[in-house]
Design a protein around this motif. Structure first.
Motif, PDB file in Angstrom:
ATOM      1  N   UNK A 130       0.827  -1.211   0.000  1.00  0.00           N
ATOM      2  CA  UNK A 130       0.000   0.000   0.000  1.00  0.00           C
ATOM      3  C   UNK A 130       0.860   1.260   0.000  1.00  0.00           C
ATOM      4  N   UNK A 131       1.954   1.231   0.773  1.00  0.00           N
ATOM      5  CA  UNK A 131       2.827   2.399   0.826  1.00  0.00           C
ATOM      6  C   UNK A 131       3.515   2.631  -0.514  1.00  0.00           C
ATOM      7  N   UNK A 132       3.992   1.558  -1.146  1.00  0.00           N
ATOM      8  CA  UNK A 132       4.628   1.704  -2.460  1.00  0.00           C
ATOM      9  C   UNK A 132       3.651   2.284  -3.477  1.00  0.00           C
ATOM     10  N   UNK A 133       2.411   1.788  -3.454  1.00  0.00           N
ATOM     11  CA  UNK A 133       1.393   2.297  -4.372  1.00  0.00           C
ATOM     12  C   UNK A 133       1.119   3.773  -4.115  1.00  0.00           C
ATOM     13  N   UNK A 134       1.044   4.159  -2.837  1.00  0.00           N
ATOM     14  CA  UNK A 134       0.793   5.562  -2.492  1.00  0.00           C
ATOM     15  C   UNK A 134       1.936   6.459  -2.956  1.00  0.00           C
ATOM     16  N   UNK A 150      -1.172   2.091 -14.130  1.00  0.00           N
ATOM     17  CA  UNK A 150      -1.834   2.475 -12.880  1.00  0.00           C
ATOM     18  C   UNK A 150      -0.909   2.194 -11.689  1.00  0.00           C
ATOM     19  N   UNK A 151      -0.936   3.045 -10.660  1.00  0.00           N
ATOM     20  CA  UNK A 151      -0.058   2.846  -9.503  1.00  0.00           C
ATOM     21  C   UNK A 151      -0.111   1.458  -8.874  1.00  0.00           C
ATOM     22  N   UNK A 152      -1.291   0.826  -8.665  1.00  0.00           N
ATOM     23  CA  UNK A 152      -1.268  -0.521  -8.061  1.00  0.00           C
ATOM     24  C   UNK A 152      -0.532  -1.541  -8.922  1.00  0.00           C
ATOM     25  N   UNK A 153      -0.710  -1.433 -10.246  1.00  0.00           N
ATOM     26  CA  UNK A 153      -0.024  -2.364 -11.154  1.00  0.00           C
ATOM     27  C   UNK A 153       1.473  -2.101 -11.124  1.00  0.00           C
ATOM     28  N   UNK A 154       1.850  -0.833 -11.195  1.00  0.00           N
ATOM     29  CA  UNK A 154       3.272  -0.487 -11.192  1.00  0.00           C
ATOM     30  C   UNK A 154       3.910  -0.841  -9.853  1.00  0.00           C
ATOM     31  N   UNK A 155       3.148  -0.696  -8.756  1.00  0.00           N
ATOM     32  CA  UNK A 155       3.679  -1.069  -7.447  1.00  0.00           C
ATOM     33  C   UNK A 155       4.035  -2.538  -7.386  1.00  0.00           C
ATOM     34  N   UNK A 156       3.168  -3.406  -7.930  1.00  0.00           N
ATOM     35  CA  UNK A 156       3.469  -4.841  -7.956  1.00  0.00           C
ATOM     36  C   UNK A 156       4.666  -5.126  -8.863  1.00  0.00           C
ATOM     37  N   UNK A 157       4.764  -4.390  -9.978  1.00  0.00           N
ATOM     38  CA  UNK A 157       5.887  -4.601 -10.898  1.00  0.00           C
ATOM     39  C   UNK A 157       7.209  -4.208 -10.235  1.00  0.00           C
TER      40      UNK A 157
END
Length: 207
Positions: A130-134, A150-157
């Motif tokens: 969650x912090x990485x996505x934020x 999108x931030x959630x997708x990029x955060x997982x990547x």
């Protein structure tokens, strides 16, 4: 008059030391092979199976101990990450550098998740994600991260990218103290390579 400090009894210290050694061995063995047995873990820890069972009733209890250990390490690391940062690029670099020392715990939990953790414990990884996505969403808003994902997708990547580099370090195919990986994470979200390296240098060697 202050109360005298009460030191733990030698037996308690030895018990904690043995438990810690078992957890460290379990983390190494399960990271190497998620199907490692309690016998494998006992051998790696230099103790008997009976000693392992004296601390953990079975595999599920041992995994529970690893989850609790990882959750505490992640909480402590994320507390440091949460300090204000001048911009999202610095925040993301700090995120990678701060989590790097506990990355082995993070990676091991990801490897165990499909077979051992269960849905109710997999959320131990959620705060870091969650912090990485934020941070990525804020970087997009600031215009310092140039990407259409999108931030959630990029955060997982980014998570997968960082863990892959950590795995290379663990297997001896690459060396890094987290600095090169932090720069790589910034580049992955669209920061220029020279600027990425400069952000990391400022964090490693503040003026």
């Amino acid at each position: 008059m202050p109360s005298p400090r009460v030191l733990p009894a030698p037996g308690c210290r030895r018990t904690r030391s043995t438990r810690t050694r078992i957890l460290e061995a379990a983390r190494r063995e399960l990271d190497r092979d998620p199907d490692s047995s309690l016998g494998d873990i006992a051998e790696a820890a230099g103790v008997s199976r009976r000693t392992v069972y004296g601390h953990f009733a079975g595999r599920s209890a041992l995994v529970e101990g690893l989850v609790d250990d990882a959750a505490q390490a992640l909480r402590e690391a994320l507390t440091a990450v949460a300090l204000p940062a001048p911009d999202a690029a610095t925040a993301l670099a700090r995120f990678v550098l701060t989590l790097w020392p506990v990355g082995d715990r993070y990676r091991m939990l990801l490897r165990l998740a499909p077979q051992d953790l269960g849905a109710e414990r997999a959320d131990v990884l959620a705060p870091a994600r969650d912090l990485a996505t934020a941070i990525i969403a804020e970087g997009r808003r600031q215009g310092v991260f140039h990407t259409s994902l999108p931030p959630p997708v990029l955060g997982r990547a980014v998570e997968a990218h960082v863990l892959a580099l950590l795995d290379c370090v663990s297997t001896g195919t690459w060396t890094d103290d987290g600095s090169r990986t932090a720069a790589a994470a910034l580049i992955a979200v669209g920061v220029d390579g020279d600027l990425a390296a400069a952000h990391v240098r400022r964090l490693r060697h503040p003026a």
